[in-house]
Structures are given as structure tokens and as C-alpha cells.
Design a protein around this motif. Structure first.
Motif: not given
Length: 245
Positions: A133-138
Motif C-alpha cells: 500500500a505504501a512506503v512510509v518514511v518517518d
């Protein structure tokens, strides 16, 4: 603009085993470009098809065990699908992970080498992303970071809040790139990072110069003489601009 988010790269203790886990998890195939590197590839595509999204696993001598600032969210189509996927992932070797998420509708797991990821409850926005669904970057400041990433890669920005930014390829394909506010300063290198593909690939140097002008910096992680360029975004998150091998 001619850069696309094309894959994520995992540092691994055992690239083959970790690659097989993720390929089985996603229903993808595996390939290898050489010793110490395993590629997970979606069916029907051959690297470097820019319409697809891939994962690379690269064995390194001493993978770090700190919390990563990049993780994957997996999509599901129903509550039953979410439960079935979580059960199958556990059978493949994933384990429950507690990152302080509390009582949430998604499930947090860790792969066999400890990389955390989420199995999301069904959400309409992710209905056509495929399994990722997504590549998540903090990041510390999503609104500041979207000024970099929104210009760095070929994306449409869909949502911006104080705590969250949501963007996706202008062609409406592949996973979303999401920036989430996470307090604290990063003092380590990520085991997971994103790779960007120039189009055409011979335009890499011009794209690298453009990224520097946007605020990216060159980074030496011991890569030596390689066809890709290692850089960091304004908050220090590593990424690579791929070149012709």
C-alpha cells in the motif's frame, strides 16, 4: 521531472532467506543480479520496468538492529483478507511487534530479520496499489519534507497535514509514498531505504545535480565505485539514484 520511486532496498544478514520471505509474502518471484543480492519482483514485469515496484535485499556484514525510519504498509481488501494475510505471514516466519501502536485496526509485524511492517485494515484509497500500500518514511517535519520529496520525484501530492503527507506517482500506479511525523533526531543509517530510477537512466547525473539544488547531500556509506549515487534528504534519510550498470 524524471525520477520515479521504483524500489526499496533492505540491508540483510541473509539476502536469499529474507528475499524469499518477502516474495512469498507478496506473491512475487525472486531473481538475483549476483552473490549477496536477491530481488523480489512482481509477476509480469522485468526490471527496470518503471511501471512496477520492486524490493532488493543486499547482504551486509553487520546489519544494524535499531528502529528504522522507513517501513512498508501492506494492503488488504477485507477484514477476512487481513486476518488471512496476518496468519499466512506468521506461518512464513513473521512475528508480532509492539512499537507503541496501542489499540489500532492494523497489525504490526516484524519479518524474520526484525524489520517492522504493517498489515493494514481495508482502506479504499489502497484498493489499486497491489500488495504494498505504501512506503512510509518517518520524519520530524512532514510539511518541510514534502517540499523536497514533492519536487524530487514524479508524484502528485494528495494530502498534507501537520503530521502526515500522502503522495503517489503522477501515473497513479504503485504504492503511495507517505511521510509521518516522528519526533527525535536520526543518528543512524537506515536498514531500509528507497531507490529512485531516472527516466531515461542516462540522465542520472542531471537528476543528481537537481536533487542537490533541492537540498539533498551526497553520502558515503562505503559504497565505493558503483553506478548509483547515494544521497540523503534534508533530514538525513538515505536514498539512491540508480544508474546504468
Amino acid at each position: 521531472m524524471a525520477l520515479r520511486l521504483v524500489q526499496v532496498n533492505f540491508k540483510a544478514g541473509d539476502d536469499s532467506a529474507l528475499g524469499r520471505f518477502w516474495a512469498d509474502a507478496l506473491g512475487w518471484g525472486v531473481a538475483s543480479e549476483g552473490p549477496g543480492v536477491t530481488n523480489a519482483e512482481p509477476p509480469g514485469f522485468v526490471w527496470p520496468d518503471p511501471r512496477a515496484f520492486y524490493i532488493d535485499f543486499v547482504t551486509v556484514p553487520d546489519p544494524e538492529t535499531v528502529k528504522d525510519r522507513v517501513h512498508l504498509d501492506l494492503a488488504t481488501t477485507s477484514e477476512a483478507h487481513q486476518a488471512e494475510l496476518v496468519a499466512r505471514l506468521k506461518d512464513l516466519g513473521a512475528t508480532p511487534a509492539d512499537v507503541g501502536q496501542g489499540d489500532v485496526p492494523w497489525t504490526v509485524l516484524a519479518d524474520p530479520e526484525g524489520n517492522v511492517f504493517c498489515v493494514l485494515e481495508p482502506r479504499e484509497i489502497y484498493r489499486d496499489t497491489g500488495p504494498i500500500a505504501a512506503v512510509v518514511v518517518d520524519c520530524a517535519d512532514p510539511q518541510a519534507m514534502v517540499r523536497f520529496w514533492g519536487e524530487a520525484v514524479d508524484v502528485t501530492v494528495h494530502e498534507v497535514t501537520d503530521d502526515h503527507v500522502l503522495m503517489r506517482s503522477t501515473e497513479g500506479t504503485g504504492p503511495y509514498l507517505e511521510l509521518h511525523r516522528m519526533p527525535g533526531t536520526r543518528t543512524w543509517w537506515n536498514r531500509v531505504h528507497v531507490d529512485l530510477l531516472p527516466q531515461p537512466i542516462d540522465g542520472k547525473e542531471a537528476e543528481v545535480d537537481r536533487l542537490r539544488a533541492l537540498g539533498a547531500t551526497d553520502l558515503d556509506v562505503g559504497q565505493g565505485d558503483v553506478p548509483w549515487t547515494v544521497m540523503a534528504d534534508p533530514e538525513g534519510n538515505e536514498f539512491c539514484v540508480l544508474g546504468r550498470a
